[in-house]
Enzyme design. Structure first.
Site, short mmCIF file in Angstrom:
data_model
loop_
_atom_site.label_atom_id
_atom_site.label_comp_id
_atom_site.label_asym_id
_atom_site.label_seq_id
_atom_site.Cartn_x
_atom_site.Cartn_y
_atom_site.Cartn_z
N GLY A 103 -1.57 7.53 0.20
CA GLY A 103 -1.94 7.78 1.59
C GLY A 103 -0.81 7.56 2.57
N LYS B 206 -9.95 -5.54 11.01
CA LYS B 206 -8.86 -4.88 11.73
C LYS B 206 -8.66 -5.53 13.09
CE LYS B 206 -7.46 -1.64 8.83
NZ LYS B 206 -6.11 -1.74 8.22
N ILE C 177 -7.26 9.27 8.58
CA ILE C 177 -6.10 9.76 7.83
C ILE C 177 -6.63 10.44 6.57
CG2 ILE C 177 -3.92 9.15 6.70
CD1 ILE C 177 -4.10 6.42 8.18
N GLY D 129 0.84 -1.20 0.00
CA GLY D 129 0.00 0.00 0.00
C GLY D 129 0.87 1.25 0.00
N TYR E 5 -15.52 -3.40 8.12
CA TYR E 5 -14.11 -3.05 8.29
C TYR E 5 -13.53 -3.45 9.64
CZ TYR E 5 -10.26 0.51 8.46
OH TYR E 5 -9.07 1.17 8.58
N ARG F 9 -1.44 -2.42 -6.42
CA ARG F 9 -1.88 -2.96 -7.71
C ARG F 9 -1.63 -2.01 -8.88
NH1 ARG F 9 -7.81 -3.92 -5.54
NH2 ARG F 9 -7.20 -1.81 -4.89
N ASP G 91 -1.60 -7.97 -6.45
CA ASP G 91 -2.82 -7.97 -5.65
C ASP G 91 -2.56 -8.90 -4.46
OD1 ASP G 91 -5.23 -8.29 -4.42
OD2 ASP G 91 -6.38 -8.56 -6.27
N LEU G 92 -2.39 -8.30 -3.28
CA LEU G 92 -1.94 -9.06 -2.12
C LEU G 92 -3.03 -9.90 -1.46
CD1 LEU G 92 0.33 -6.23 -0.69
CD2 LEU G 92 1.04 -8.22 -2.03
N1 LIG Z 1 -7.80 6.55 5.89
C1 LIG Z 1 -8.14 6.36 7.15
O1 LIG Z 1 -8.92 7.12 7.72
C2 LIG Z 1 -7.56 5.23 7.93
C3 LIG Z 1 -6.86 4.20 7.32
N2 LIG Z 1 -6.34 3.19 8.07
C4 LIG Z 1 -5.58 2.11 7.45
O2 LIG Z 1 -4.32 2.63 7.05
C5 LIG Z 1 -3.87 2.02 5.86
C6 LIG Z 1 -3.61 3.08 4.80
O3 LIG Z 1 -4.80 3.77 4.55
P1 LIG Z 1 -4.87 5.04 3.57
O4 LIG Z 1 -3.74 5.93 3.84
O5 LIG Z 1 -6.26 5.56 3.68
O6 LIG Z 1 -4.62 4.36 2.17
P2 LIG Z 1 -5.18 4.67 0.70
O7 LIG Z 1 -6.59 4.17 0.58
O8 LIG Z 1 -4.94 6.07 0.37
O9 LIG Z 1 -4.22 3.70 -0.11
C7 LIG Z 1 -4.39 2.32 -0.03
C8 LIG Z 1 -3.18 1.63 -0.59
O10 LIG Z 1 -3.37 0.20 -0.55
C9 LIG Z 1 -3.21 -0.34 -1.85
N3 LIG Z 1 -4.06 -1.54 -1.97
C10 LIG Z 1 -5.39 -1.62 -1.78
N4 LIG Z 1 -5.81 -2.87 -2.01
C11 LIG Z 1 -4.72 -3.61 -2.34
C12 LIG Z 1 -4.52 -4.97 -2.70
N5 LIG Z 1 -5.54 -5.83 -2.77
N6 LIG Z 1 -3.28 -5.39 -2.98
C13 LIG Z 1 -2.24 -4.51 -2.92
N7 LIG Z 1 -2.37 -3.23 -2.60
C14 LIG Z 1 -3.61 -2.77 -2.31
C15 LIG Z 1 -3.60 0.83 -2.76
O11 LIG Z 1 -3.11 0.74 -4.09
P3 LIG Z 1 -3.96 0.04 -5.28
O12 LIG Z 1 -5.39 0.41 -5.10
O13 LIG Z 1 -3.33 0.55 -6.52
O14 LIG Z 1 -3.72 -1.44 -5.10
C16 LIG Z 1 -2.92 1.99 -2.03
O15 LIG Z 1 -1.54 1.99 -2.28
C17 LIG Z 1 -4.96 1.01 5.48
O16 LIG Z 1 -4.64 -0.24 6.01
C18 LIG Z 1 -6.20 1.57 6.17
O17 LIG Z 1 -7.16 0.58 6.45
C19 LIG Z 1 -6.47 3.16 9.42
C20 LIG Z 1 -7.14 4.14 10.06
C21 LIG Z 1 -7.75 5.24 9.37
C1 LIG Z 2 -12.03 11.26 25.22
C2 LIG Z 2 -12.46 10.02 24.53
C3 LIG Z 2 -13.68 10.17 23.69
C4 LIG Z 2 -13.91 8.95 22.87
C5 LIG Z 2 -15.06 9.12 21.92
C6 LIG Z 2 -15.20 7.95 21.00
C7 LIG Z 2 -14.99 8.39 19.60
C8 LIG Z 2 -14.73 7.26 18.67
C9 LIG Z 2 -14.04 7.78 17.45
C10 LIG Z 2 -13.68 6.67 16.53
C11 LIG Z 2 -12.87 7.17 15.39
C12 LIG Z 2 -12.54 6.07 14.45
C13 LIG Z 2 -11.50 6.50 13.47
C14 LIG Z 2 -11.12 5.35 12.62
C15 LIG Z 2 -10.82 5.73 11.22
C16 LIG Z 2 -10.79 4.55 10.32
O1 LIG Z 2 -10.19 3.55 10.56
C17 LIG Z 2 -11.60 4.69 9.10
N1 LIG Z 2 -11.56 5.99 8.58
C18 LIG Z 2 -11.26 3.67 8.10
O2 LIG Z 2 -10.48 4.10 7.07
#
Ligand SMILES: NC(=O)C1=CN([C@@H]2O[C@H](COP(=O)(O)OP(=O)(O)OC[C@H]3O[C@@H](n4cnc5c(N)ncnc54)[C@H](OP(=O)(O)O)[C@@H]3O)[C@@H](O)[C@H]2O)C=CC1
Ligand SMILES: CCCCCCCCCCCCCCCC(=O)[C@@H](N)CO
Length: 382
Positions: A71, A229, A273, A67, A225, A92, A122-123
């Site tokens: 991001g 996780k 994020i 990934g 989701y 991918r 594709d992992l």
């Molecule tokens: N965004 C958020 O709010 C949050 C995200 N996370 C986690 O953090 C990590 C990064 O998220 P984020 O920064 O949003 O990422 P993005 O969605 O911006 O990017 C995802 C990355 O994963 C790759 N990917 C997706 N599916 C596959 C697959 N099957 N095989 C290989 N590569 C793959 C994508 O490339 P491509 O599609 O080209 O394969 C890309 O590089 C993830 O695990 C996410 O679940 C955790 C908390 C919050």
């Molecule tokens: C003082 C303490 C108060 C606590 C209040 C509880 C609030 C819960 C917030 C949950 C936020 C979840 C973010 C996850 C993002 C994520 O993983 C997705 N965006 C997937 O990509």
């Protein structure tokens, strides 16, 4: 009632007066001072003061980031490149991977020495993960990578009954199985037995998972989701214990077959994020979910990467990236190894008190939502 009467009733000293100190015995003052020192020491430790050793040295090492084309994964790739690592990004889409390689070259600290590479895969397919590790090993002059950081994944939010069951399974494939397949291929390569006379000095290796605070505290609208996780967190906890057997064998490497290096496991639990994946999930996220997570102030990918890398440098295991994230972790520490016995124990006490309020609050908000708005309209993507 006069507040002074209230204080008197509870035998509390009047803190407005310095003479109040006389009311405490020396042992009580001593114990308080000791307690405060322990807290101050723990907090200082949490922020890295006083610890000189970098537990996550990447200069000259080879790092694989799944990934890594977007991001958080891309931000990690750029920052590790700036710290002198050779980096392979895996995802991918080729065009995004090529951009990431160009950006890594631009942020390299020593471009004449560092190497960058991408692999499109594709992992969700375990055979592809085996291929990635084999290809990286070949590219790295026959040595397996030093660090593998699983960051691939995205979220498809929606209420459980509205999301087709097939898409629930796809989330498990994209989140849990991309991580488990990568970990499996990596550890099979790292844990290959080496005989005592073939042992060469090899630095500690790191396997890093990227989870979400949703693995600690679920929120309505994330059922496709959060379970995936939570499964990664359970895998991480299991491996952190299992790996000790191999590390134990490694400590005897001069007399018996053992892996080539010590291995450490870590897992990052970000909150929101601000990534391309986040923009996509916002388009289909139920309004109730947005309301329940409104305390979350999403961070930039580069902030999340920076905070995570600093925590790895301090040698932490379960890593959260902001204050609310620490609280969410604190309420769900369970049997996980602690970063700091005192710090994590105090955190869990505080978190469990906070959650006495948070649990009914989340459920109450969901109930009120249904009472006011009736049944949800399934979102357009389902
Ligand atoms: N965004 C958020 O709010 C949050 C995200 N996370 C986690 O953090 C990590 C990064 O998220 P984020 O920064 O949003 O990422 P993005 O969605 O911006 O990017 C995802 C990355 O994963 C790759 N990917 C997706 N599916 C596959 C697959 N099957 N095989 C290989 N590569 C793959 C994508 O490339 P491509 O599609 O080209 O394969 C890309 O590089 C993830 O695990 C996410 O679940 C955790 C908390 C919050
Ligand atoms: C003082 C303490 C108060 C606590 C209040 C509880 C609030 C819960 C917030 C949950 C936020 C979840 C973010 C996850 C993002 C994520 O993983 C997705 N965006 C997937 O990509």
């Amino acid at each position: 009632m006069d507040p002074r009467d209230l204080l008197a009733r509870f035998h509390m000293p009047q803190l407005s007066s310095f003479q109040a100190l006389d009311n405490y015995s020396t042992p009580v003052l001593g114990a308080s001072a000791l307690f405060c020192t322990i807290i101050a020491y723990t907090i200082a430790k949490m922020f890295g003061y006083g610890s000189r050793k970098n537990e996550f040295e990447v200069d000259g090492k080879t790092v694989v980031i799944t990934g890594g084309s977007d991001g958080m994964g891309k931000a990690v790739a750029l920052q590790l490149s700036a710290k002198g690592a050779n980096v392979v990004v895996v995802a991918r889409t080729v065009s995004k991977l090529q951009n990431a390689v160009e950006e890594m070259k631009a942020s390299a600290v020593n471009s004449s020495k560092q190497k960058f590479h991408y692999i499109s895969a594709d992992l969700t397919d375990p055979a592809e993960c085996e291929r990635v590790i084999a290809e990286v090993t070949l590219w790295n002059s026959g040595a397996p990578p030093d660090v593998v950081w699983c960051c691939a994944g995205f979220s498809r939010p929606g209420f459980f009954v509205d999301v087709p069951i097939k898409e629930h399974r796809q989330q498990m494939d994209t989140l849990y199985w991309t991580a488990a397949n990568t970990a499996h291929a990596t550890l099979r390569s790292w844990l290959t037995p080496v005989s005592p006379n073939e042992q060469v000095k090899t630095p500690r290796r790191h396997l890093i998972f990227t989870c979400s605070t949703l693995a600690f505290v679920p929120i309505a609208g994330y059922s496709p989701y959060s379970p995936a996780k939570a499964a990664i967190r359970s895998l991480s906890d299991t491996l952190s214990q299992e790996i000790e057997m191999y590390n134990g064998a490694y400590s005897q490497r001069h007399s018996t077959n053992a892996p080539a290096a010590d291995v450490k496991i870590h897992t990052i639990f970000p909150m929101g994020i601000l990534s391309p994946g986040f923009d996509n999930e916002q388009k289909i996220k139920p309004e109730l979910t947005k309301q329940l997570e409104e305390a979350d102030k999403p961070q930039t990918p580069s902030d999340v990467a920076k905070i995570s890398i600093s925590a790895l440098e301090r040698g932490e295991y379960l890593i959260t990236t902001m204050f609310i994230g620490h609280i969410l972790k604190g309420t769900a520490l369970g049997p996980s190894p602690r970063n700091s016995i005192i710090g994590d124990t105090l955190l869990s006490w505080l978190s469990n008190l906070v959650f006495l309020q948070v649990i009914p609050d989340l459920r109450g908000k969901a109930f009120k939502w249904g009472k006011k708005n009736g049944l949800p309209t399934p979102n357009p993507a389902s």
